[in-house]
Design a protein around this motif. Structure first.
Motif, mmCIF file in Angstrom:
data_model
loop_
_atom_site.group_PDB
_atom_site.id
_atom_site.type_symbol
_atom_site.label_atom_id
_atom_site.label_comp_id
_atom_site.label_asym_id
_atom_site.label_seq_id
_atom_site.Cartn_x
_atom_site.Cartn_y
_atom_site.Cartn_z
ATOM 1 N N THR A 1 -65.193 31.831 -31.387
ATOM 2 C CA THR A 1 -64.492 32.452 -30.283
ATOM 3 C C THR A 1 -62.994 32.311 -30.471
ATOM 4 O OG1 THR A 1 -64.467 32.617 -27.858
ATOM 5 C CG2 THR A 1 -64.471 30.390 -28.806
ATOM 6 N N GLU A 2 -62.231 32.890 -29.541
ATOM 7 C CA GLU A 2 -60.768 32.803 -29.622
ATOM 8 C C GLU A 2 -60.176 33.433 -28.375
ATOM 9 O OE1 GLU A 2 -56.756 34.357 -31.548
ATOM 10 O OE2 GLU A 2 -58.595 35.523 -31.777
ATOM 11 N N GLY A 3 -58.945 33.064 -28.052
ATOM 12 C CA GLY A 3 -58.273 33.661 -26.913
ATOM 13 C C GLY A 3 -58.969 33.370 -25.602
ATOM 14 N N VAL A 4 -59.560 32.169 -25.477
ATOM 15 C CA VAL A 4 -60.277 31.805 -24.252
ATOM 16 C C VAL A 4 -59.255 31.557 -23.136
ATOM 17 C CG1 VAL A 4 -61.897 30.202 -23.180
ATOM 18 C CG2 VAL A 4 -62.129 30.778 -25.626
ATOM 19 N N PHE A 5 -59.471 32.213 -22.007
ATOM 20 C CA PHE A 5 -58.549 32.041 -20.887
ATOM 21 C C PHE A 5 -59.326 31.672 -19.634
ATOM 22 C CE2 PHE A 5 -59.805 36.495 -20.863
ATOM 23 C CZ PHE A 5 -60.022 36.770 -19.526
ATOM 24 N N GLY A 6 -58.652 31.039 -18.688
ATOM 25 C CA GLY A 6 -59.310 30.646 -17.449
ATOM 26 C C GLY A 6 -58.411 29.759 -16.616
ATOM 27 N N TYR A 7 -59.008 29.132 -15.644
ATOM 28 C CA TYR A 7 -58.276 28.272 -14.711
ATOM 29 C C TYR A 7 -58.564 26.827 -15.088
ATOM 30 C CZ TYR A 7 -55.952 27.241 -10.306
ATOM 31 O OH TYR A 7 -55.056 26.836 -9.360
ATOM 32 N N ASP A 8 -57.583 26.131 -15.625
ATOM 33 C CA ASP A 8 -57.802 24.738 -16.020
ATOM 34 C C ASP A 8 -56.845 23.836 -15.257
ATOM 35 O OD1 ASP A 8 -55.615 23.561 -18.250
ATOM 36 O OD2 ASP A 8 -55.600 25.734 -17.958
ATOM 37 N N ASN A 9 -57.283 22.599 -15.039
ATOM 38 C CA ASN A 9 -56.511 21.708 -14.167
ATOM 39 C C ASN A 9 -55.273 21.121 -14.834
ATOM 40 O OD1 ASN A 9 -57.793 19.996 -15.910
ATOM 41 N ND2 ASN A 9 -58.915 18.836 -14.365
ATOM 42 N N ARG A 10 -55.102 21.319 -16.139
ATOM 43 C CA ARG A 10 -53.905 20.789 -16.802
ATOM 44 C C ARG A 10 -52.786 21.823 -16.901
ATOM 45 N NH1 ARG A 10 -55.145 18.120 -22.378
ATOM 46 N NH2 ARG A 10 -56.154 20.131 -22.691
ATOM 47 N N GLY A 11 -53.125 23.087 -16.687
ATOM 48 C CA GLY A 11 -52.108 24.126 -16.705
ATOM 49 C C GLY A 11 -51.669 24.564 -18.082
ATOM 50 N N SER A 12 -52.405 24.173 -19.120
ATOM 51 C CA SER A 12 -52.009 24.542 -20.479
ATOM 52 C C SER A 12 -52.516 25.928 -20.861
ATOM 53 C CB SER A 12 -52.539 23.504 -21.476
ATOM 54 O OG SER A 12 -53.961 23.420 -21.390
ATOM 55 N N HIS B 1 -62.202 35.007 -8.652
ATOM 56 C CA HIS B 1 -63.161 34.312 -7.788
ATOM 57 C C HIS B 1 -63.095 32.802 -8.033
ATOM 58 C CE1 HIS B 1 -66.767 33.699 -5.414
ATOM 59 N NE2 HIS B 1 -67.302 33.036 -6.427
ATOM 60 N N GLU B 2 -63.036 32.409 -9.320
ATOM 61 C CA GLU B 2 -62.935 30.990 -9.647
ATOM 62 C C GLU B 2 -61.628 30.404 -9.115
ATOM 63 O OE1 GLU B 2 -62.655 27.985 -13.530
ATOM 64 O OE2 GLU B 2 -62.618 30.165 -13.810
ATOM 65 N N TRP B 3 -60.565 31.134 -9.266
ATOM 66 C CA TRP B 3 -59.239 30.706 -8.807
ATOM 67 C C TRP B 3 -59.264 30.437 -7.296
ATOM 68 C CZ3 TRP B 3 -54.478 34.518 -8.967
ATOM 69 C CH2 TRP B 3 -53.351 33.872 -8.475
ATOM 70 N N LEU B 4 -59.840 31.373 -6.543
ATOM 71 C CA LEU B 4 -59.896 31.204 -5.089
ATOM 72 C C LEU B 4 -60.756 30.010 -4.695
ATOM 73 C CD1 LEU B 4 -60.259 34.959 -4.028
ATOM 74 C CD2 LEU B 4 -58.225 33.499 -3.827
ATOM 75 N N GLU B 5 -61.856 29.802 -5.409
ATOM 76 C CA GLU B 5 -62.712 28.645 -5.133
ATOM 77 C C GLU B 5 -61.971 27.345 -5.434
ATOM 78 O OE1 GLU B 5 -66.417 28.845 -7.208
ATOM 79 O OE2 GLU B 5 -67.394 29.881 -5.542
ATOM 80 N N TRP B 6 -61.234 27.335 -6.554
ATOM 81 C CA TRP B 6 -60.533 26.131 -6.986
ATOM 82 C C TRP B 6 -59.464 25.738 -5.964
ATOM 83 C CZ3 TRP B 6 -61.333 23.558 -11.765
ATOM 84 C CH2 TRP B 6 -60.441 22.505 -12.017
ATOM 85 N N GLU B 7 -58.770 26.727 -5.411
ATOM 86 C CA GLU B 7 -57.650 26.448 -4.536
ATOM 87 C C GLU B 7 -58.036 26.350 -3.057
ATOM 88 O OE1 GLU B 7 -54.049 28.544 -5.342
ATOM 89 O OE2 GLU B 7 -54.000 27.508 -7.260
ATOM 90 N N SER B 8 -59.305 26.606 -2.742
ATOM 91 C CA SER B 8 -59.731 26.550 -1.340
ATOM 92 C C SER B 8 -60.075 25.112 -0.933
ATOM 93 C CB SER B 8 -60.954 27.439 -1.137
ATOM 94 O OG SER B 8 -62.053 26.980 -1.895
#
Length: 273
Positions: free
Chosen positions: A138-149, A266-273
């Motif tokens: 794989t490559e170019g994996v993106f998402g919401y991570d708690n370290r902000g990297s 959807h993940e972002w909203l769940e994480w920040e709620s």
């Protein structure tokens, strides 16, 4: 994921304070102690050295320890304790030449030390496990991570940070949302599959095009600074277009980038709620 619903997930990390095990995976004794303690059925190796690909050219010992030696050690522990290894690898093992499309049977040609060590990790895990591991290129994996990297959070926080986000205009690949990658892995495992699979998105675009698409979709006010990937001085697979038909035959069609952005929101909203 269906697997997650039926199993208890145990996490391990060197730096995170929220995991079940706080270990240095490069230390054989610590790693085996964690494995012996939880007796897993499945181990997903997503460990990455805390280095850029350029940094791995300089700090080769650290890159080798986690990219090549760790998968080998995990495969040996898999034989000893009876778990299946999922090795998160990279499609940088392909040369990435313009006009080429790479399947799992294509010849590999790592162009830098990072890709070389990931290739070694694949080969050793495969050999020691007797072909009973799952390798995801794989490559170019993106998402919401708690370290902000991750690139997503760097874009999200760019305005506050006051720094531009650099994006290559001449480096092409098929980025994939982390949740979509997890879905593919889960489907493969549910069907008892092992082997090597290309596991990337279907959308083929430059780093710059991806960054601009994310900014439009999430209304990020990031200052994007285009640059040329070849100016880095690091040899890279510049035009990485890979065939995903093998994984799609088993796991189903990969969602387009727009749908992956929807899942991420959807993940972002769940994480920040």
């Amino acid at each position: 994921m269906e697997l997650a619903k039926r199993h208890r997930i145990v996490t391990a990390s060197k730096s995170s304070g929220t995991t079940d095990y706080r270990i240095d995976a490069s230390r054989a004794a610590e790693l085996e102690m964690a494995v012996r303690g939880c007796r897993p059925e499945l181990v997903v190796n997503a460990v990455k050295p805390p280095l850029s690909t350029d940094g791995m050219e300089k700090y080769r010992e650290a890159a080798y320890a986690l990219n090549a030696a760790l998968p080998e050690r995990l495969a040996a522990l898999g034989k000893k304790y009876g778990f299946t290894l999922v090795q998160i690898s990279t499609d940088w093992v392909y040369p990435g030449e313009r006009g080429e499309i790479y399947s799992e049977q294509s010849l590999t040609y790592p162009k830098n030390y990072y890709a070389h060590t990931k290739m070694l990790g694949e080969e050793r895990a495969w050999h020691i496990s007797g072909g009973k591991c799952l390798v995801l290129r794989t490559e170019g994996v993106f998402g919401y991570d708690n370290r902000g990297s991750n690139i997503f959070l760097r874009l999200k926080n760019a305005k506050k940070a006051g720094k531009p986000v650099f994006a290559a205009s001449d480096q092409y690949s098929q980025p994939i949302y982390g949740g979509e990658l997890a879905r593919l892995a889960s489907r493969l495992l549910e069907k008892g599959k092992t082997g090597i699979f290309n596991a990337v998105g279907r959308d083929y675009l430059s780093r710059l095009e991806f960054v601009r698409a994310a900014c439009r979709r999430f209304a990020f006010e990031a200052r994007v600074a285009p640059y040329s990937a070849v100016s880095r001085g690091l040899r890279i697979p510049q035009y990485l277009k890979v065939d995903v038909r093998k994984v799609e035959r088993i796991a189903g069609r990969i969602r387009p980038l727009g749908r992956q952005f929807d899942e991420l929101e959807h993940e972002w909203l769940e994480w920040e709620s």
